[in-house]
Motif scaffolding. Structure first.
Motif, PDB file in Angstrom:
ATOM      1  N   ILE A 292      -7.188  -5.910 -21.305  1.00 15.50           N
ATOM      2  CA  ILE A 292      -6.112  -5.591 -20.376  1.00 15.50           C
ATOM      3  C   ILE A 292      -4.964  -4.895 -21.100  1.00 15.50           C
ATOM      4  N   GLU A 293      -4.657  -5.343 -22.301  1.00 15.93           N
ATOM      5  CA  GLU A 293      -3.583  -4.703 -23.074  1.00 15.93           C
ATOM      6  C   GLU A 293      -3.897  -3.227 -23.333  1.00 15.93           C
ATOM      7  N   LYS A 294      -5.110  -2.939 -23.765  1.00 14.08           N
ATOM      8  CA  LYS A 294      -5.486  -1.551 -24.056  1.00 14.08           C
ATOM      9  C   LYS A 294      -5.591  -0.731 -22.776  1.00 14.08           C
TER      10      LYS A 294
ATOM     11  N   ALA B 119       0.832  -1.209   0.000  1.00 16.98           N
ATOM     12  CA  ALA B 119       0.000   0.000   0.000  1.00 16.98           C
ATOM     13  C   ALA B 119       0.863   1.255   0.000  1.00 16.98           C
ATOM     14  N   ALA B 120       1.908   1.248   0.834  1.00  8.01           N
ATOM     15  CA  ALA B 120       2.787   2.416   0.887  1.00  8.01           C
ATOM     16  C   ALA B 120       3.517   2.603  -0.439  1.00  8.01           C
ATOM     17  N   ARG B 121       3.940   1.508  -1.024  1.00  8.31           N
ATOM     18  CA  ARG B 121       4.627   1.599  -2.313  1.00  8.31           C
ATOM     19  C   ARG B 121       3.683   2.118  -3.392  1.00  8.31           C
ATOM     20  N   ALA B 122       2.400   1.695  -3.325  1.00  6.86           N
ATOM     21  CA  ALA B 122       1.427   2.171  -4.309  1.00  6.86           C
ATOM     22  C   ALA B 122       1.200   3.663  -4.178  1.00  6.86           C
ATOM     23  N   LEU B 123       1.085   4.146  -2.936  1.00 11.95           N
ATOM     24  CA  LEU B 123       0.880   5.571  -2.733  1.00 11.95           C
ATOM     25  C   LEU B 123       2.070   6.373  -3.243  1.00 11.95           C
ATOM     26  N   LYS B 124       3.251   5.822  -3.079  1.00 12.06           N
ATOM     27  CA  LYS B 124       4.459   6.518  -3.532  1.00 12.06           C
ATOM     28  C   LYS B 124       4.547   6.559  -5.052  1.00 12.06           C
ATOM     29  N   SER B 125       4.182   5.421  -5.694  1.00  9.31           N
ATOM     30  CA  SER B 125       4.311   5.340  -7.155  1.00  9.31           C
ATOM     31  C   SER B 125       3.081   5.850  -7.896  1.00  9.31           C
ATOM     32  N   GLY B 126       1.937   5.893  -7.196  1.00  9.18           N
ATOM     33  CA  GLY B 126       0.695   6.290  -7.855  1.00  9.18           C
ATOM     34  C   GLY B 126       0.031   5.159  -8.613  1.00  9.18           C
ATOM     35  N   LYS B 127       0.550   3.927  -8.510  1.00  6.83           N
ATOM     36  CA  LYS B 127      -0.037   2.762  -9.162  1.00  6.83           C
ATOM     37  C   LYS B 127      -0.356   1.711  -8.102  1.00  6.83           C
ATOM     38  N   PHE B 128      -1.538   1.077  -8.247  1.00  5.84           N
ATOM     39  CA  PHE B 128      -2.030   0.182  -7.214  1.00  5.84           C
ATOM     40  C   PHE B 128      -2.079  -1.278  -7.650  1.00  5.84           C
ATOM     41  N   SER B 129      -1.741  -1.558  -8.904  1.00  9.12           N
ATOM     42  CA  SER B 129      -1.743  -2.925  -9.443  1.00  9.12           C
ATOM     43  C   SER B 129      -3.105  -3.597  -9.266  1.00  9.12           C
ATOM     44  N   THR B 130      -4.157  -2.810  -9.365  1.00  9.94           N
ATOM     45  CA  THR B 130      -5.519  -3.330  -9.241  1.00  9.94           C
ATOM     46  C   THR B 130      -6.389  -2.732 -10.339  1.00  9.94           C
ATOM     47  N   ILE B 131      -7.207  -3.582 -10.942  1.00  9.68           N
ATOM     48  CA  ILE B 131      -8.130  -3.156 -11.991  1.00  9.68           C
ATOM     49  C   ILE B 131      -9.552  -3.420 -11.516  1.00  9.68           C
TER      50      ILE B 131
ATOM     51  N   PHE C 102     -23.516 -16.968 -19.510  1.00  2.98           N
ATOM     52  CA  PHE C 102     -22.273 -17.670 -19.828  1.00  2.98           C
ATOM     53  C   PHE C 102     -21.258 -16.720 -20.452  1.00  2.98           C
ATOM     54  N   GLY C 103     -21.718 -15.883 -21.405  1.00  2.00           N
ATOM     55  CA  GLY C 103     -20.789 -14.997 -22.095  1.00  2.00           C
ATOM     56  C   GLY C 103     -20.117 -14.017 -21.150  1.00  2.00           C
ATOM     57  N   ASN C 104     -20.897 -13.438 -20.239  1.00  5.82           N
ATOM     58  CA  ASN C 104     -20.317 -12.489 -19.293  1.00  5.82           C
ATOM     59  C   ASN C 104     -19.314 -13.152 -18.364  1.00  5.82           C
ATOM     60  N   MET C 105     -19.634 -14.357 -17.891  1.00  7.64           N
ATOM     61  CA  MET C 105     -18.722 -15.044 -16.978  1.00  7.64           C
ATOM     62  C   MET C 105     -17.442 -15.457 -17.695  1.00  7.64           C
ATOM     63  N   ARG C 106     -17.558 -15.875 -18.949  1.00  8.72           N
ATOM     64  CA  ARG C 106     -16.352 -16.212 -19.710  1.00  8.72           C
ATOM     65  C   ARG C 106     -15.506 -14.967 -19.963  1.00  8.72           C
ATOM     66  N   THR C 107     -16.179 -13.848 -20.226  1.00  7.00           N
ATOM     67  CA  THR C 107     -15.450 -12.599 -20.431  1.00  7.00           C
ATOM     68  C   THR C 107     -14.744 -12.176 -19.150  1.00  7.00           C
ATOM     69  N   LEU C 108     -15.450 -12.270 -18.023  1.00  3.78           N
ATOM     70  CA  LEU C 108     -14.846 -11.927 -16.732  1.00  3.78           C
ATOM     71  C   LEU C 108     -13.650 -12.829 -16.443  1.00  3.78           C
ATOM     72  N   ASP C 109     -13.793 -14.111 -16.699  1.00  2.00           N
ATOM     73  CA  ASP C 109     -12.690 -15.043 -16.489  1.00  2.00           C
ATOM     74  C   ASP C 109     -11.493 -14.672 -17.352  1.00  2.00           C
ATOM     75  N   ALA C 110     -11.744 -14.317 -18.600  1.00  2.27           N
ATOM     76  CA  ALA C 110     -10.660 -13.947 -19.517  1.00  2.27           C
ATOM     77  C   ALA C 110      -9.966 -12.667 -19.071  1.00  2.27           C
ATOM     78  N   VAL C 111     -10.758 -11.676 -18.633  1.00  5.93           N
ATOM     79  CA  VAL C 111     -10.185 -10.419 -18.162  1.00  5.93           C
ATOM     80  C   VAL C 111      -9.344 -10.656 -16.905  1.00  5.93           C
ATOM     81  N   ALA C 112      -9.876 -11.443 -15.967  1.00  5.19           N
ATOM     82  CA  ALA C 112      -9.151 -11.716 -14.724  1.00  5.19           C
ATOM     83  C   ALA C 112      -7.853 -12.473 -14.992  1.00  5.19           C
TER      84      ALA C 112
ATOM     85  N   ALA D  32      -4.140 -11.011 -14.214  1.00  3.64           N
ATOM     86  CA  ALA D  32      -3.207 -11.724 -13.331  1.00  3.64           C
ATOM     87  C   ALA D  32      -1.873 -11.949 -14.028  1.00  3.64           C
ATOM     88  N   GLN D  33      -1.911 -12.273 -15.307  1.00  4.87           N
ATOM     89  CA  GLN D  33      -0.668 -12.492 -16.052  1.00  4.87           C
ATOM     90  C   GLN D  33       0.147 -11.213 -16.155  1.00  4.87           C
ATOM     91  N   ALA D  34      -0.534 -10.070 -16.089  1.00  5.88           N
ATOM     92  CA  ALA D  34       0.155  -8.773 -16.143  1.00  5.88           C
ATOM     93  C   ALA D  34       0.532  -8.267 -14.752  1.00  5.88           C
TER      94      ALA D  34
END
Length: 358
Positions: free
Chosen positions: A322-324, A75-87, A97-107, A111-113
């Motif tokens: 996630i890329e965009k 948390a302290a590092r995030a405040l210092k850098s301005g990035k929180f590594s959370t989307i 089904f489509g929404n859950m598959r999309t959510l799974d793909a986004v998550a 995580a890979q990023a």
């Protein structure tokens, strides 16, 4: 693993037992430095994966961190850098089904990023609900937001996101103002309908998704346009709700009409309901009635018969979102408004065939 605790300075077991409980002090960077015999600056360089630390010193610092249970204060590092590594992710429907598959793909892509996900479901697709969800995410310190839109905003034609946060929207027509990623709903529905016409069916009945759905609307419009282009009769649209039960309900009606030989359901679950209705009515799939779905869910080839369906690449949707979004986070001007379309394709299986001879 050693734990550092405060003492009262008496050294007496009795005194410690009699004294009130005190909060445990978590190990600090200074504690790591003292144990490893290095400076706090050196520990900081190791924690932040800097390269200007020799291997032996790095190993000694890492061993000290492990020994006393030190964990970097993200948390302290995030405040210092301005990035929180959370989307943040906002979505209106968790049941489809489509929404859950999309959510799974986004998550998965997040995580890979190296990012975690904070999800806020929205019960009603209203402008106020979207604004409230965005504000909640902003308070929780996210770097950007993915909105899995899917449904039309009830109280306004377009969604307005009241924030300066980077945003990517999935399944929407807001590409003139936001970055949008979607699959090619129009081409997928055209392929499904044209496949049945090419097999010799005079027309194709359609079980649509809910009227509130962007993707359902595009599939229905494409189905209708494909029939008109072929000078084929356009039957009335039967509206479902993405669930197998609604497909079954409409399937019972269609099974009673011997002129019905081809059905395009707007998703695989409704197609499954249709096939059950046909089986119960004694109409064979595909000998009497051909059925096509949409989504290509993992179980589609386990239906009986295996289902002909339109494949959507949800994994690619998630990766592009996630890329965009990360490009916007790193450089806000790097990605402007516009829609990126992920191709769809038809997977032909055993649920379709030429119509029965009359």
């Amino acid at each position: 693993m050693a734990t550092i605790r405060p003492t009262d300075g008496t050294g007496s077991d009795d005194a410690r037992q009699a004294s009130p409980a005190r909060a445990v002090r978590l190990p600090s960077m200074a504690d790591v430095a003292a144990l490893a015999g290095v400076s706090s600056q050196t520990v900081s360089r190791v924690v932040n994966a800097r390269s200007n630390v020799d291997a032996d010193t790095r190993d000694r610092v890492l061993a000290a961190m492990e020994d006393i249970g030190y964990r970097p204060n993200s948390a302290a590092r995030a405040l210092k850098s301005g990035k929180f590594s959370t989307i943040g992710v906002i979505m209106f429907t968790l049941s489809s089904f489509g929404n859950m598959r999309t959510l799974d793909a986004v998550a998965t892509a997040a995580a890979q990023a190296g990012y975690s996900i904070t999800l806020i479901p929205v019960a009603l697709p209203t402008q106020g609900a979207v604004a409230g969800a965005v504000n909640r995410l902003a308070e929780q310190a996210v770097d950007g937001i993915v909105i899995i839109m899917e449904a039309h905003i009830l109280d306004r034609i377009d969604v307005t996101v009241p924030t300066g946060l980077p945003v990517v929207i999935v399944d929407s027509d807001a590409g003139e103002r936001y970055t949008v990623v979607d699959t090619d709903q129009t081409e997928g529905a055209r392929l499904a309908t044209q496949h049945l016409l090419d097999l010799g069916h005079k027309t194709v009945w359609h079980i649509a998704g809910p009227e509130s759905s962007f993707s359902a609307g595009r599939r229905t419009a494409s189905w209708r346009a494909t029939l008109k282009a072929a000078d084929a009769p356009v039957p009335p649209v039967l509206e479902g709700d993405w669930n197998a039960e609604s497909g079954y309900r409409h399937g019972v009606t269609l099974a009673a009409d011997p002129s019905v030989t081809a059905i395009f359901a707007s998703n695989d679950q409704m197609a499954l309901g249709v096939m059950r209705a046909m089986h119960e009515a004694g109409r064979s799939v595909p000998a009497d009635v051909s059925v096509v779905g949409f989504d290509d869910m993992r179980e589609a080839d386990a239906f009986w018969p295996p289902l002909t369906t339109v494949h959507q690449d949800f994994g690619q949707v998630g990766r592009l979102c996630i890329e965009k979004l990360l490009r916007q986070i790193d450089s806000p001007a790097a990605v402007g408004p516009g829609t990126t379309i992920v191709p769809t394709h038809l997977v032909v299986r055993a649920s379709t065939a030429p119509p029965p001879a009359r």
